[in-house]
Design a protein around this motif. Structure first.
Motif, PDB file in Angstrom:
ATOM      1  N   ALA A  86       0.834  -1.207   0.000  1.00  0.00           N
ATOM      2  CA  ALA A  86       0.000   0.000   0.000  1.00  0.00           C
ATOM      3  C   ALA A  86       0.867   1.254   0.000  1.00  0.00           C
ATOM      4  CB  ALA A  86      -0.935  -0.009   1.203  1.00  0.00           C
ATOM      5  N   GLU A  87       1.971   1.221   0.726  1.00  0.00           N
ATOM      6  CA  GLU A  87       2.886   2.364   0.720  1.00  0.00           C
ATOM      7  C   GLU A  87       3.504   2.547  -0.666  1.00  0.00           C
ATOM      8  OE1 GLU A  87       5.639   2.112   3.997  1.00  0.00           O
ATOM      9  OE2 GLU A  87       4.017   1.985   5.460  1.00  0.00           O
ATOM     10  N   VAL A 136       1.970   1.745  -3.522  1.00  0.00           N
ATOM     11  CA  VAL A 136       0.889   2.307  -4.333  1.00  0.00           C
ATOM     12  C   VAL A 136       0.703   3.789  -4.033  1.00  0.00           C
ATOM     13  CG1 VAL A 136      -1.615   2.217  -4.739  1.00  0.00           C
ATOM     14  CG2 VAL A 136      -0.294   0.102  -4.597  1.00  0.00           C
ATOM     15  N   GLU A 137       0.863   4.155  -2.762  1.00  0.00           N
ATOM     16  CA  GLU A 137       0.661   5.544  -2.353  1.00  0.00           C
ATOM     17  C   GLU A 137       1.583   6.504  -3.115  1.00  0.00           C
ATOM     18  OE1 GLU A 137       0.080   7.867   1.866  1.00  0.00           O
ATOM     19  OE2 GLU A 137       1.701   6.395   1.730  1.00  0.00           O
ATOM     20  N   GLN A 165      -0.240   7.361  -6.222  1.00  0.00           N
ATOM     21  CA  GLN A 165      -1.677   7.594  -6.050  1.00  0.00           C
ATOM     22  C   GLN A 165      -2.237   8.728  -6.906  1.00  0.00           C
ATOM     23  OE1 GLN A 165      -2.840   8.152  -1.986  1.00  0.00           O
ATOM     24  NE2 GLN A 165      -4.994   7.961  -2.450  1.00  0.00           N
ATOM     25  N   TRP A 166      -1.634   9.870  -6.904  1.00  0.00           N
ATOM     26  CA  TRP A 166      -2.202  11.018  -7.608  1.00  0.00           C
ATOM     27  C   TRP A 166      -1.403  11.400  -8.846  1.00  0.00           C
ATOM     28  CZ3 TRP A 166      -6.838  11.005  -6.128  1.00  0.00           C
ATOM     29  CH2 TRP A 166      -7.172  10.744  -4.804  1.00  0.00           C
ATOM     30  N   GLU A 220      10.433   1.249  -0.978  1.00  0.00           N
ATOM     31  CA  GLU A 220       9.156   0.537  -0.812  1.00  0.00           C
ATOM     32  C   GLU A 220       9.152  -0.777  -1.591  1.00  0.00           C
ATOM     33  OE1 GLU A 220       7.272   1.312   1.530  1.00  0.00           O
ATOM     34  OE2 GLU A 220       8.003   3.344   1.895  1.00  0.00           O
TER      35      GLU A 220
END
Length: 104
Positions: free
Chosen positions: A37-38, A40-41, A44-45, A67
């Motif tokens: 998830a980190e 992907v973060e 993210q934007w 990561e």
């Protein structure tokens, strides 16, 4: 990259900190998902184009590598704790993918 050596180093790292009771396959898999998830973060934007150019930003690129490494280290530990031969599993999966997705 020497996978068995990395796994040995990870076992030693955990043993020096008395983490073995907590390093069950379930806990390691959960920790790996948090690290994923980190990963992907980071994206993210971003637009697709920005994500493709991440290597142009040294700080973001370094963070990305950290990561990715976290996810990989947890995968190696999960494999080690469950007796999965990573090299053999990867080769088998590549062969299965070639059968499942043949060249047109």
């Amino acid at each position: 990259m020497d996978i068995p050596d990395l796994q040995k180093r990870l076992r030693s790292f955990a043993a020096e900190r008395a983490w073995q009771p907590y390093q069950t396959p379930k806990n390691l898999a959960m920790a790996m998902v948090v690290e994923a998830a980190e990963l992907v973060e980071i994206f993210q934007w971003m637009t697709p184009e920005e994500s493709q150019g991440i290597a142009q930003d040294p700080l973001k690129h370094q963070h990305l590598g950290e990561e990715i490494a976290d996810v990989m280290l947890y995968l190696l530990q999960i494999a080690d704790h469950t007796g999965v031969d990573m090299a053999a599993a990867v080769e088998r999966k590549l062969a299965l993918n070639a059968i499942k997705h043949p060249v047109a």
